[in-house]
Motif scaffolding. Structure first.
Motif, PDB file in Angstrom:
ATOM      1  N   VAL A  10       0.842  -1.201   0.000  1.00 20.95           N
ATOM      2  CA  VAL A  10       0.000   0.000   0.000  1.00 20.95           C
ATOM      3  C   VAL A  10       0.874   1.246   0.000  1.00 20.95           C
ATOM      4  O   VAL A  10       0.625   2.200  -0.744  1.00 20.95           O
ATOM      5  CB  VAL A  10      -0.964  -0.005   1.214  1.00 20.95           C
ATOM      6  N   ARG A  11       1.936   1.229   0.819  1.00 22.47           N
ATOM      7  CA  ARG A  11       2.839   2.392   0.843  1.00 22.47           C
ATOM      8  C   ARG A  11       3.461   2.636  -0.523  1.00 22.47           C
ATOM      9  O   ARG A  11       3.644   3.777  -0.934  1.00 22.47           O
ATOM     10  CB  ARG A  11       3.937   2.189   1.896  1.00 22.47           C
ATOM     11  N   THR A  13       2.165   2.338  -3.307  1.00 18.58           N
ATOM     12  CA  THR A  13       1.241   2.964  -4.258  1.00 18.58           C
ATOM     13  C   THR A  13       1.469   4.467  -4.342  1.00 18.58           C
ATOM     14  O   THR A  13       1.081   5.099  -5.304  1.00 18.58           O
ATOM     15  CB  THR A  13      -0.242   2.724  -3.885  1.00 18.58           C
ATOM     16  N   CYS A  14       2.099   5.034  -3.318  1.00 19.24           N
ATOM     17  CA  CYS A  14       2.325   6.483  -3.368  1.00 19.24           C
ATOM     18  C   CYS A  14       3.395   6.811  -4.417  1.00 19.24           C
ATOM     19  O   CYS A  14       3.350   7.863  -5.041  1.00 19.24           O
ATOM     20  CB  CYS A  14       2.611   7.048  -1.986  1.00 19.24           C
ATOM     21  N   ALA A  17       1.575   6.787  -7.843  1.00 18.53           N
ATOM     22  CA  ALA A  17       0.811   8.019  -8.082  1.00 18.53           C
ATOM     23  C   ALA A  17       1.764   9.150  -8.464  1.00 18.53           C
ATOM     24  O   ALA A  17       1.525   9.874  -9.439  1.00 18.53           O
ATOM     25  CB  ALA A  17      -0.001   8.387  -6.836  1.00 18.53           C
ATOM     26  N   GLY A  82      -3.602  10.298   3.827  1.00 13.84           N
ATOM     27  CA  GLY A  82      -2.877   9.461   2.872  1.00 13.84           C
ATOM     28  C   GLY A  82      -2.286  10.315   1.765  1.00 13.84           C
ATOM     29  O   GLY A  82      -2.348   9.968   0.582  1.00 13.84           O
ATOM     30  N   ALA A  83      -1.678  11.438   2.150  1.00 10.23           N
ATOM     31  CA  ALA A  83      -1.227  12.446   1.176  1.00 10.23           C
ATOM     32  C   ALA A  83      -0.087  11.955   0.292  1.00 10.23           C
ATOM     33  O   ALA A  83       0.111  12.475  -0.797  1.00 10.23           O
ATOM     34  CB  ALA A  83      -0.780  13.709   1.916  1.00 10.23           C
ATOM     35  N   GLY A  84       0.673  10.972   0.768  1.00 15.75           N
ATOM     36  CA  GLY A  84       1.815  10.518  -0.018  1.00 15.75           C
ATOM     37  C   GLY A  84       2.752  11.684  -0.284  1.00 15.75           C
ATOM     38  O   GLY A  84       3.065  12.476   0.597  1.00 15.75           O
ATOM     39  N   ASP A 106       0.197  10.427   6.677  1.00 10.15           N
ATOM     40  CA  ASP A 106       0.494   9.187   5.952  1.00 10.15           C
ATOM     41  C   ASP A 106       1.249   8.265   6.916  1.00 10.15           C
ATOM     42  O   ASP A 106       1.585   8.673   8.037  1.00 10.15           O
ATOM     43  CB  ASP A 106       1.302   9.443   4.666  1.00 10.15           C
ATOM     44  N   PHE A 107       1.509   7.045   6.495  1.00  9.21           N
ATOM     45  CA  PHE A 107       2.297   6.141   7.332  1.00  9.21           C
ATOM     46  C   PHE A 107       3.606   6.833   7.740  1.00  9.21           C
ATOM     47  O   PHE A 107       4.184   7.579   6.919  1.00  9.21           O
ATOM     48  CB  PHE A 107       2.644   4.875   6.551  1.00  9.21           C
ATOM     49  N   ILE A 110       6.387   6.936   5.131  1.00  3.91           N
ATOM     50  CA  ILE A 110       6.190   7.872   4.014  1.00  3.91           C
ATOM     51  C   ILE A 110       6.385   9.310   4.487  1.00  3.91           C
ATOM     52  O   ILE A 110       7.032  10.122   3.801  1.00  3.91           O
ATOM     53  CB  ILE A 110       4.768   7.718   3.405  1.00  3.91           C
ATOM     54  N   ALA A 154       1.089   8.678  10.818  1.00  2.03           N
ATOM     55  CA  ALA A 154       0.065   7.979  11.607  1.00  2.03           C
ATOM     56  C   ALA A 154      -0.637   6.959  10.725  1.00  2.03           C
ATOM     57  O   ALA A 154      -0.611   7.066   9.498  1.00  2.03           O
ATOM     58  CB  ALA A 154      -0.960   8.978  12.151  1.00  2.03           C
ATOM     59  N   ASP A 155      -1.258   5.983  11.366  1.00  2.00           N
ATOM     60  CA  ASP A 155      -2.051   4.987  10.646  1.00  2.00           C
ATOM     61  C   ASP A 155      -3.518   5.425  10.703  1.00  2.00           C
ATOM     62  O   ASP A 155      -4.086   5.579  11.784  1.00  2.00           O
ATOM     63  CB  ASP A 155      -1.871   3.611  11.305  1.00  2.00           C
ATOM     64  N   CYS A 183      -7.416   8.221  -3.552  1.00  2.00           N
ATOM     65  CA  CYS A 183      -6.968   6.829  -3.691  1.00  2.00           C
ATOM     66  C   CYS A 183      -6.394   6.288  -2.386  1.00  2.00           C
ATOM     67  O   CYS A 183      -5.273   5.762  -2.355  1.00  2.00           O
ATOM     68  CB  CYS A 183      -5.916   6.707  -4.783  1.00  2.00           C
ATOM     69  N   VAL A 184      -7.122   6.408  -1.319  1.00  2.00           N
ATOM     70  CA  VAL A 184      -6.634   6.011   0.002  1.00  2.00           C
ATOM     71  C   VAL A 184      -7.621   5.077   0.714  1.00  2.00           C
ATOM     72  O   VAL A 184      -7.242   4.003   1.194  1.00  2.00           O
ATOM     73  CB  VAL A 184      -6.375   7.265   0.883  1.00  2.00           C
ATOM     74  N   TYR A 187      -7.900   1.193   0.400  1.00  2.00           N
ATOM     75  CA  TYR A 187      -6.962   0.258   1.032  1.00  2.00           C
ATOM     76  C   TYR A 187      -7.351  -0.107   2.459  1.00  2.00           C
ATOM     77  O   TYR A 187      -6.607  -0.778   3.157  1.00  2.00           O
ATOM     78  CB  TYR A 187      -5.542   0.847   0.999  1.00  2.00           C
TER      79      TYR A 187
HETATM   80  N1  SAM Z   1      -3.053  10.807  -2.088  1.00  2.00           N
HETATM   81  C1  SAM Z   1      -1.778  10.668  -2.780  1.00  2.00           C
HETATM   82  C2  SAM Z   1      -1.964  10.923  -4.253  1.00  2.00           C
HETATM   83  O1  SAM Z   1      -3.073  10.752  -4.752  1.00  2.00           O
HETATM   84  O2  SAM Z   1      -1.003  11.286  -4.925  1.00  2.00           O
HETATM   85  C3  SAM Z   1      -1.202   9.256  -2.575  1.00  2.00           C
HETATM   86  C4  SAM Z   1      -2.074   8.153  -3.063  1.00  2.00           C
HETATM   87  S1  SAM Z   1      -1.391   6.530  -2.814  1.00  2.00           S
HETATM   88  C5  SAM Z   1      -2.285   5.618  -4.014  1.00  2.00           C
HETATM   89  C6  SAM Z   1      -2.135   5.984  -1.284  1.00  2.00           C
HETATM   90  C7  SAM Z   1      -1.505   6.607  -0.050  1.00  2.00           C
HETATM   91  O3  SAM Z   1      -2.285   6.318   1.097  1.00  2.00           O
HETATM   92  C8  SAM Z   1      -0.104   6.059   0.216  1.00  2.00           C
HETATM   93  O4  SAM Z   1       0.797   7.123   0.424  1.00  2.00           O
HETATM   94  C9  SAM Z   1      -0.300   5.226   1.476  1.00  2.00           C
HETATM   95  O5  SAM Z   1       0.855   5.159   2.281  1.00  2.00           O
HETATM   96  C10 SAM Z   1      -1.451   5.956   2.157  1.00  2.00           C
HETATM   97  N2  SAM Z   1      -2.188   5.094   3.080  1.00  2.00           N
HETATM   98  C11 SAM Z   1      -2.933   4.012   2.759  1.00  2.00           C
HETATM   99  N3  SAM Z   1      -3.433   3.438   3.880  1.00  2.00           N
HETATM  100  C12 SAM Z   1      -2.999   4.193   4.928  1.00  2.00           C
HETATM  101  C13 SAM Z   1      -3.167   4.115   6.351  1.00  2.00           C
HETATM  102  N4  SAM Z   1      -3.866   3.129   6.897  1.00  2.00           N
HETATM  103  N5  SAM Z   1      -2.571   5.046   7.116  1.00  2.00           N
HETATM  104  C14 SAM Z   1      -1.849   6.049   6.565  1.00  2.00           C
HETATM  105  N6  SAM Z   1      -1.655   6.182   5.231  1.00  2.00           N
HETATM  106  C15 SAM Z   1      -2.213   5.261   4.427  1.00  2.00           C
END
Ligand code: SAM
Length: 318
Positions: A10-11, A13-14, A17, A82-84, A106-107, A110, A154-155, A183-184, A187
């Motif tokens: 999942v991480r 995926t950033c 993107a 989930g800003a990535g 984000d995690f 990240i 943070a999660d 896109c968060v 997951y």
């Molecule tokens: N929002 C950004 C973009 O559109 O460019 C990143 C999208 S990426 C597909 C998904 C992001 O959500 C990743 O950075 C991932 O680490 C974060 N993410 C997914 N599940 C998460 C969770 N449980 N806690 C924190 N971040 C999470």
């Protein structure tokens, strides 16, 4: 463990993107002078329908974000969940559209990566320092906190932990607040994402939540999309919730939000400024129009509002 593998996928995926956004901006789909500092090389060629899809995604999210900033006259805060490696903070700074404070979650892994990039790249750190007045800038490995910009590791599935951290960094429940998730939520399990949007609605009296994610996944095209993600061992617990635009809205209406709207990206693509759409369609030749349509029909933007301060948030639309 398997769960760690799933979180790691999942991480990752950033990076996807950011790589796709980097490629599309290098082709001129839209302008982003900052994404290059997060992904150095332009990378492999991406198909035109992918670039158009990202174009619609970015224009769609920006449209709603900018409309919220207008309604609140920037007297608000933004929380990007989930800003990535998203670069919106720098765009808003350049366009003089900064909210009182911009938060990203984000995690921790990240968040640490993003902070490292900011620390080592002056074009990223300069705007941050410029918008900071006191000498209390916090910039350690895992969190960044300035007057106007804050990155938190943070999660999102741990609501008490998230709530604690955001409070620690002075997220103000009295201010109009915009939540973004691009896109968060897909997951997480439906239960986890419902708890997150519920937390947002019980904590803030005047707020908007904008969610971009997959939708209509039950047909053949959707199944292929799911298989692609599963092959990468992504934890796709949330896909079952992405059935329809109705279920997208329901997630919010069941958790205390007053209004909710949802559009598929095909519709968004047909209502965003068409002169600019015509411009980007000239950038690269696309033979199979149907492929683009199918792709766009499998993504959606849903936005929900609650508006105790009566700012007219429910009028925000395309
Ligand atoms: N929002 C950004 C973009 O559109 O460019 C990143 C999208 S990426 C597909 C998904 C992001 O959500 C990743 O950075 C991932 O680490 C974060 N993410 C997914 N599940 C998460 C969770 N449980 N806690 C924190 N971040 C999470």
């Amino acid at each position: 463990t398997d769960l760690d593998t799933a979180d790691e996928a999942v991480r990752s995926t950033c990076d996807d993107a950011t790589t796709c956004k980097r490629y599309a901006t290098s082709k001129g789909y839209w302008t982003d002078p900052y994404v290059q500092y997060f992904v150095r090389s332009v990378g492999e060629r991406k198909a035109p329908e992918i670039n158009r899809g990202y174009y619609a995604r970015v224009q769609g999210m920006n449209h709603l974000l900018d409309a919220f900033l207008r309604k609140t006259k920037c007297d608000c805060q933004i929380v990007n969940l989930g800003a990535g490696l998203d670069t919106t903070f720098w765009r808003l700074k350049d366009e003089n559209l900064m909210p009182r404070k911009y938060f990203e979650v984000d995690f921790p892994m990240i968040a640490a990566r993003k902070i490292h990039n900011i620390k080592t790249k002056p074009p990223l750190s300069k705007p941050l320092i410029e918008t900071h007045s006191t000498d209390s800038l916090l910039l350690d490995g895992h969190s960044l906190d300035s007057d106007r910009y804050c990155i938190i590791g943070a999660d999102l599935r741990d609501i008490p932990g998230l709530d604690d951290k955001l409070k620690k960094f002075h997220l103000n429940p009295e201010l109009p607040t915009l939540f973004l998730s691009e896109c968060v939520l897909v997951y997480m399990t439906p239960d986890q994402s419902s708890k997150l949007v519920n937390w947002a609605s019980v904590t803030f009296h005047t707020a908007m939540f904008v969610n971009y994610e997959q939708v209509n996944m039950l047909d053949r095209f959707g199944q292929v999309m799911i298989e692609n993600l599963q092959r990468r061992q992504c934890n796709l617990a949330g896909v079952e919730v992405c059935q329809s635009l109705e279920s997208q809205k329901e997630r919010f209406l069941k958790t205390g939000w007053e209004n909710a709207d949802a559009l598929d990206m095909m519709t968004v693509y047909s209502v965003i400024p068409q002169d600019d759409v015509a411009r980007i369609e000239r950038l690269e030749f696309l033979d199979e129009k149907e492929l683009l349509q199918q792709l766009l029909q499998h993504y959606s933007i849903c936005w929900a509002t609650k508006d105790k301060l009566k700012l007219g948030l429910s009028q925000v639309a395309f």
